[in-house]
Design an enzyme around this catalytic site. Structure first.
Site, PDB file in Angstrom:
ATOM      1  N   LYS A 190     -23.287   5.697   2.548  1.00 45.10           N
ATOM      2  CA  LYS A 190     -23.535   5.905   3.973  1.00 45.10           C
ATOM      3  C   LYS A 190     -24.444   4.783   4.470  1.00 45.10           C
ATOM      4  CE  LYS A 190     -25.318   9.164   7.391  1.00 45.10           C
ATOM      5  NZ  LYS A 190     -25.944  10.491   7.614  1.00 45.10           N
ATOM      6  N   LYS A 243     -18.907   5.849   4.599  1.00 46.25           N
ATOM      7  CA  LYS A 243     -19.148   6.056   6.029  1.00 46.25           C
ATOM      8  C   LYS A 243     -19.956   4.886   6.575  1.00 46.25           C
ATOM      9  CE  LYS A 243     -21.399   9.322   9.198  1.00 46.25           C
ATOM     10  NZ  LYS A 243     -22.240  10.516   9.330  1.00 46.25           N
TER      11      LYS A 243
END
Length: 321
Positions: A190, A243
């Site tokens: 992330k 992500k």
């Protein structure tokens, strides 16, 4: 002509298409808030809403009718404090929503995001010690939230906080509470991305000071993503995630090549908002760009795709005519 022979019409293109996006690939993100009879459109994310639980159930009914099989829930609490108490207290908004959905639609697969940023008054993803997020003080609170969502009926726990060691801590807490069967999907790679802006408006989760660079990943780093992913798997992650999506296709591909567990990708709010904004201006065909972007994510290796375009895909609005 040797290559063009297999491009001459739609039928042959469909037969030999290497990458196919199906509805079974998708998870649809939803935002739930307190109150009643609320359905507020998110200005920066046209077509996306904040739902109270009663209107959320109406939305979920439509999703089930469209054969969408999974959702990802984010909670927006009425109250916030320095410890994000409303993320894990009894009767928290996400747990209430999960219980209500499971009562009416037990077949729907519910993924519960686990983080504190929506619930803290400072907007950071953990407990603060001065101006720093304290990793060790945050872990027990993430575990409490995870157990709370599992108790409510969540099918999958998805920690997005990026604290070190949180997968091991949450796995242990779930096991000790009798939820050995509940899998964990780790937001492993992330990145500290500027593409999250519309989400932070939707969830009212922007940091009140500073940024998240001390715990989310540097967008310039590739090897770090692979190390984070390996560590999460070693700690017990059943699924790993990259992500954002489209700006990190290289990371998605390398993670998929490296691991033996399923890989999810999150096509984040900024990706969705940019397509919608450019479509509104008449600069692009938004439906075609959305579909091309989703195909790129699948081609790069995604087994699962979290996308705000899920409902449009299910309605057939992104299909080539």
């Amino acid at each position: 002509m040797e290559y063009r022979r297999l491009r001459r019409n739609k039928a042959i293109r469909n037969y030999i298409r290497e990458t196919k996006v199906t509805l079974e690939d998708f998870i649809y993100p939803l935002f739930v808030i307190g109150g009643e009879n609320i359905k507020e459109e998110i200005v920066s994310m046209p077509g996306q809403y904040r739902f109270s639980i009663d209107t959320l159930l109406q939305e979920v009914k439509e999703l089930v009718q469209l054969n969408i099989q999974g959702i990802l829930l984010f909670g927006i609490p009425d109250k916030k404090d320095p410890f994000g108490t409303t993320a894990y207290c009894q009767g928290n908004i996400v747990a209430k929503a999960i219980t209500a959905i499971k009562k009416e639609f037990p077949q729907l697969y519910i993924v519960a995001d686990v983080c504190l940023c929506e619930y803290t008054d400072h907007g950071h993803c953990g407990v603060l010690c001065g101006a720093e997020v304290d990793n060790e003080k945050t872990l027990p609170l993430l575990a409490k939230a995870s157990v709370s969502y599992a108790e409510a009926g969540a099918d999958l726990i998805a920690p997005s906080d990026m604290m070190d060691g949180r997968i091991e801590y949450i796995r242990k807490a779930l096991n000790e509470s009798g939820y050995e069967h509940i899998p964990i999907m780790a937001y492993s790679a992330k990145y500290c991305s500027a593409f999250y802006g519309p989400f932070r408006e939707a969830a009212d989760s922007a940091p009140q000071f500073g940024d998240r660079k001390s715990y989310q990943m540097d967008p310039a780093n590739r090897k770090e993503a692979l190390k984070e992913t390996e560590k999460d798997i070693a700690e017990g992650a059943d699924i790993v995630m990259v992500k954002p999506g489209l700006p990190y296709l290289d990371i998605l591909w390398q993670v998929k090549e490296m691991v033996k567990v399923p890989v999810c990708v999150y096509q984040v709010s900024g990706e969705y908002a940019m397509i919608k904004a450019a479509e509104k201006m008449g600069w692009i065909d938004g439906k075609k760009v959305a579909m091309e972007s989703l195909t790129a994510l699948k081609r790069a290796g995604a087994d699962m795709i979290i996308s705000y375009f899920t409902k449009d895909f299910a309605k057939g609005l992104l299909e080539e005519k």
